[in-house]
Write a protein that holds these residues in place. Structure first.
Motif, PDB file in Angstrom:
ATOM      1  N   ARG A  16       0.947  -1.080   0.127  1.00  0.00           N
ATOM      2  CA  ARG A  16       0.483  -0.028  -0.071  1.00  0.00           C
ATOM      3  C   ARG A  16       1.098   0.908  -0.190  1.00  0.00           C
ATOM      4  O   ARG A  16       0.406   2.030  -0.183  1.00  0.00           O
ATOM      5  CB  ARG A  16      -0.907   0.285   1.866  1.00  0.00           C
ATOM      6  CG  ARG A  16      -1.919  -1.086   1.177  1.00  0.00           C
ATOM      7  CD  ARG A  16      -2.628  -1.179   2.663  1.00  0.00           C
ATOM      8  NE  ARG A  16      -3.720   0.087   2.395  1.00  0.00           N
ATOM      9  CZ  ARG A  16      -3.550   0.767   3.963  1.00  0.00           C
ATOM     10  NH1 ARG A  16      -3.755  -0.067   5.205  1.00  0.00           N
ATOM     11  NH2 ARG A  16      -4.825   1.799   3.854  1.00  0.00           N
ATOM     12  N   GLY A  17       2.064   1.026   0.635  1.00  0.00           N
ATOM     13  CA  GLY A  17       2.860   1.938  -0.174  1.00  0.00           C
ATOM     14  C   GLY A  17       3.403   2.699   1.383  1.00  0.00           C
ATOM     15  O   GLY A  17       3.708   4.359   0.935  1.00  0.00           O
ATOM     16  N   LEU A  18       2.981   2.217   2.411  1.00  0.00           N
ATOM     17  CA  LEU A  18       2.135   2.968   4.309  1.00  0.00           C
ATOM     18  C   LEU A  18       4.410   2.357   4.104  1.00  0.00           C
ATOM     19  O   LEU A  18       4.198   4.034   5.797  1.00  0.00           O
ATOM     20  CB  LEU A  18       1.513   2.432   4.729  1.00  0.00           C
ATOM     21  CG  LEU A  18       0.202   2.698   3.842  1.00  0.00           C
ATOM     22  CD1 LEU A  18      -0.800   2.490   4.906  1.00  0.00           C
ATOM     23  CD2 LEU A  18       0.081   4.486   3.586  1.00  0.00           C
ATOM     24  N   ILE A  19       4.928   1.807   4.579  1.00  0.00           N
ATOM     25  CA  ILE A  19       5.799   1.161   5.289  1.00  0.00           C
ATOM     26  C   ILE A  19       7.242   0.804   3.767  1.00  0.00           C
ATOM     27  O   ILE A  19       7.182   0.533   2.795  1.00  0.00           O
ATOM     28  CB  ILE A  19       6.436   0.284   6.059  1.00  0.00           C
ATOM     29  CG1 ILE A  19       5.059  -0.922   5.251  1.00  0.00           C
ATOM     30  CG2 ILE A  19       4.747   0.888   7.014  1.00  0.00           C
ATOM     31  CD1 ILE A  19       5.544  -1.701   6.482  1.00  0.00           C
ATOM     32  N   GLU A  20       8.426   1.094   4.404  1.00  0.00           N
ATOM     33  CA  GLU A  20       9.919   0.727   3.362  1.00  0.00           C
ATOM     34  C   GLU A  20      10.314  -0.153   4.563  1.00  0.00           C
ATOM     35  O   GLU A  20      10.615   0.133   5.450  1.00  0.00           O
ATOM     36  CB  GLU A  20      10.348   0.976   2.930  1.00  0.00           C
ATOM     37  CG  GLU A  20       9.531   2.786   1.798  1.00  0.00           C
ATOM     38  CD  GLU A  20      10.284   3.487   1.386  1.00  0.00           C
ATOM     39  OE1 GLU A  20      11.719   3.172   1.540  1.00  0.00           O
ATOM     40  OE2 GLU A  20       9.459   4.502   0.651  1.00  0.00           O
ATOM     41  N   LEU A  21      10.574  -1.679   3.823  1.00  0.00           N
ATOM     42  CA  LEU A  21      11.063  -2.735   4.656  1.00  0.00           C
ATOM     43  C   LEU A  21      11.720  -3.433   3.917  1.00  0.00           C
ATOM     44  O   LEU A  21      11.320  -4.162   2.800  1.00  0.00           O
ATOM     45  CB  LEU A  21      10.838  -3.673   5.239  1.00  0.00           C
ATOM     46  CG  LEU A  21       9.071  -3.085   6.475  1.00  0.00           C
ATOM     47  CD1 LEU A  21       8.201  -4.209   6.731  1.00  0.00           C
ATOM     48  CD2 LEU A  21      10.413  -2.853   7.998  1.00  0.00           C
TER      49      LEU A  21
END
Length: 149
Positions: free
Chosen positions: A86-91
């Motif tokens: 959803r593009g809410l976090i980057e891991l």
């Protein structure tokens, strides 16, 4: 008992995966669901029994780990993957991040209850711990600098 609770847990975490709510609130909800399972008195008692019987039955601890602990990590990792899509976090490593988050939220209270016979934290203590863990995970803990220094 563990399978039934895990099925309900996975269902609850999945319900929050697509909600259009703030990522921090959504992460807190997912972590509270994890804590509700990992810090449940019946689950802690079952862990005590598994640990006591592990010497007599070689695979009981491994089975518990795969069917309970690892399944919880996978459910949280799936939730994190959805938030990443959803593009809410980057891991870099979603699975590792899930394990770290669960450790932050549940390891110390669970160890204290299992080995120290310390009472499990109250709901408000769990919620405060979850909020702290979510904030550290999402925002880090580096001090904000004044004036760009």
């Amino acid at each position: 008992m563990v399978s039934d609770r895990l099925d309900r847990f996975v269902s609850e975490v999945n319900l929050h995966a697509g909600d259009d709510i703030d990522i921090e609130e959504a992460l807190c909800a997912a972590l509270i669901a994890c804590a509700d399972l990992a810090l449940d008195e019946e689950v802690i008692e079952l862990q005590r029994m598994v640990l006591q019987e592990a010497g007599k039955f070689s695979d009981i601890a491994g089975t518990f780990y795969r069917n309970a602990i690892q399944r919880t990590v996978v459910a949280l990792a799936d939730w994190l993957r959805m938030q990443q899509k959803r593009g809410l976090i980057e891991l870099d490593d979603v699975d590792e991040a899930a394990g770290m988050l669960l450790g932050m939220v549940t390891s110390a209270p669970r160890r204290a209850a299992l080995f120290g016979r310390v009472p499990l934290p109250s709901r408000s203590q769990i919620e405060a711990r979850v909020r702290s863990c979510a904030a550290i995970f999402l925002h880090g803990c580096q001090a904000k600098r004044i004036g760009g220094r």
